[in-house]
Design a protein around this motif. Structure first.
Motif, PDB file in Angstrom:
ATOM      1  N   LEU A 111       0.778  -0.953  -0.105  1.00  0.00           N
ATOM      2  CA  LEU A 111       0.043  -0.027  -0.059  1.00  0.00           C
ATOM      3  C   LEU A 111       1.036   1.196   0.080  1.00  0.00           C
ATOM      4  N   TYR A 112       0.610   2.056  -0.924  1.00  0.00           N
ATOM      5  CA  TYR A 112       1.395   3.213  -0.912  1.00  0.00           C
ATOM      6  C   TYR A 112       0.685   4.592  -1.298  1.00  0.00           C
ATOM      7  N   GLY A 113       1.340   5.733  -1.223  1.00  0.00           N
ATOM      8  CA  GLY A 113       0.558   6.995  -1.411  1.00  0.00           C
ATOM      9  C   GLY A 113       1.341   8.034  -1.549  1.00  0.00           C
ATOM     10  N   HIS A 114       0.915   9.420  -1.683  1.00  0.00           N
ATOM     11  CA  HIS A 114       1.723  10.647  -1.763  1.00  0.00           C
ATOM     12  C   HIS A 114       2.180  10.559  -3.127  1.00  0.00           C
ATOM     13  N   THR A 115       1.522   9.953  -4.290  1.00  0.00           N
ATOM     14  CA  THR A 115       1.980   9.999  -5.635  1.00  0.00           C
ATOM     15  C   THR A 115       1.029  10.859  -6.329  1.00  0.00           C
ATOM     16  N   HIS A 116       0.001  11.311  -6.176  1.00  0.00           N
ATOM     17  CA  HIS A 116      -0.758  12.207  -6.812  1.00  0.00           C
ATOM     18  C   HIS A 116      -1.412  11.545  -8.080  1.00  0.00           C
ATOM     19  N   GLN A 117      -1.191  10.123  -8.130  1.00  0.00           N
ATOM     20  CA  GLN A 117      -1.820   9.330  -9.286  1.00  0.00           C
ATOM     21  C   GLN A 117      -3.200   9.183  -9.176  1.00  0.00           C
ATOM     22  N   LYS A 118      -3.812   8.925 -10.367  1.00  0.00           N
ATOM     23  CA  LYS A 118      -5.626   8.805 -10.194  1.00  0.00           C
ATOM     24  C   LYS A 118      -5.721   7.068 -10.206  1.00  0.00           C
ATOM     25  N   LEU A 172      -5.206   9.998  -1.540  1.00  0.00           N
ATOM     26  CA  LEU A 172      -6.509  10.528  -1.763  1.00  0.00           C
ATOM     27  C   LEU A 172      -6.704  10.974  -3.265  1.00  0.00           C
ATOM     28  N   ASP A 173      -5.894  11.196  -3.950  1.00  0.00           N
ATOM     29  CA  ASP A 173      -6.141  11.611  -5.312  1.00  0.00           C
ATOM     30  C   ASP A 173      -6.667  10.495  -6.102  1.00  0.00           C
ATOM     31  N   ALA A 174      -6.388   9.314  -5.976  1.00  0.00           N
ATOM     32  CA  ALA A 174      -6.910   8.222  -6.468  1.00  0.00           C
ATOM     33  C   ALA A 174      -8.178   7.856  -5.916  1.00  0.00           C
ATOM     34  N   HIS A 175      -8.880   8.403  -4.888  1.00  0.00           N
ATOM     35  CA  HIS A 175     -10.285   7.861  -4.137  1.00  0.00           C
ATOM     36  C   HIS A 175     -10.892   9.060  -3.871  1.00  0.00           C
ATOM     37  N   ASP A 176     -10.921  10.053  -5.026  1.00  0.00           N
ATOM     38  CA  ASP A 176     -12.159  11.108  -4.911  1.00  0.00           C
ATOM     39  C   ASP A 176     -11.669  12.025  -3.612  1.00  0.00           C
ATOM     40  N   MET A 177     -10.554  12.018  -3.050  1.00  0.00           N
ATOM     41  CA  MET A 177     -10.162  13.042  -2.046  1.00  0.00           C
ATOM     42  C   MET A 177     -10.978  12.300  -0.698  1.00  0.00           C
ATOM     43  N   LYS A 178     -11.029  10.823  -0.716  1.00  0.00           N
ATOM     44  CA  LYS A 178     -11.531  10.253   0.631  1.00  0.00           C
ATOM     45  C   LYS A 178     -10.729   9.139   1.065  1.00  0.00           C
ATOM     46  N   PRO A 179     -10.767   8.869   2.356  1.00  0.00           N
ATOM     47  CA  PRO A 179      -9.960   7.599   2.586  1.00  0.00           C
ATOM     48  C   PRO A 179     -10.673   6.231   2.160  1.00  0.00           C
ATOM     49  N   VAL A 180      -9.792   5.457   1.849  1.00  0.00           N
ATOM     50  CA  VAL A 180     -10.357   4.093   1.477  1.00  0.00           C
ATOM     51  C   VAL A 180     -10.316   2.863   2.370  1.00  0.00           C
ATOM     52  N   LEU A 181     -11.303   2.139   2.386  1.00  0.00           N
ATOM     53  CA  LEU A 181     -11.470   1.303   3.424  1.00  0.00           C
ATOM     54  C   LEU A 181     -10.735  -0.148   3.174  1.00  0.00           C
ATOM     55  N   MET A 182     -10.111  -0.932   4.144  1.00  0.00           N
ATOM     56  CA  MET A 182      -9.280  -2.140   3.975  1.00  0.00           C
ATOM     57  C   MET A 182     -10.224  -2.910   3.249  1.00  0.00           C
ATOM     58  N   GLU A 183     -11.353  -3.122   3.533  1.00  0.00           N
ATOM     59  CA  GLU A 183     -12.276  -4.006   2.859  1.00  0.00           C
ATOM     60  C   GLU A 183     -12.531  -3.811   1.427  1.00  0.00           C
TER      61      GLU A 183
END
Length: 61
Positions: free
Chosen positions: A11-18, A33-44
């Motif tokens: 799991l990675y982030g801070h890339t600003h990819q979509k 957040l850029d990949a998820h409409d600026m919302k956190p994503v659930l582990m499930e």
């Protein structure tokens, strides 16, 4: 194929990819957040997406 619960998932982030996955690899998932409409994503949700991507990835081999 290993069950998702025994697979190593990056799991990675801070890339600003979509895209949710890095180069379509089923075990490299972007949580920025850029990949998820600026919302956190659930582990499930991550696990379900990985399951779908993994089966599609195996079909392409």
């Amino acid at each position: 194929m290993k069950p998702v619960k025994t697979a190593l998932i990056n799991l990675y982030g801070h890339t600003h990819q979509k895209e949710h996955f890095y180069n379509e690899h089923p075990y490299m998932y972007c949580v920025c957040l850029d990949a998820h409409d600026m919302k956190p994503v659930l582990m499930e949700d991550i696990i379900e997406e990985i399951k779908k991507k993994r089966s599609a990835y195996r079909d392409d081999l």
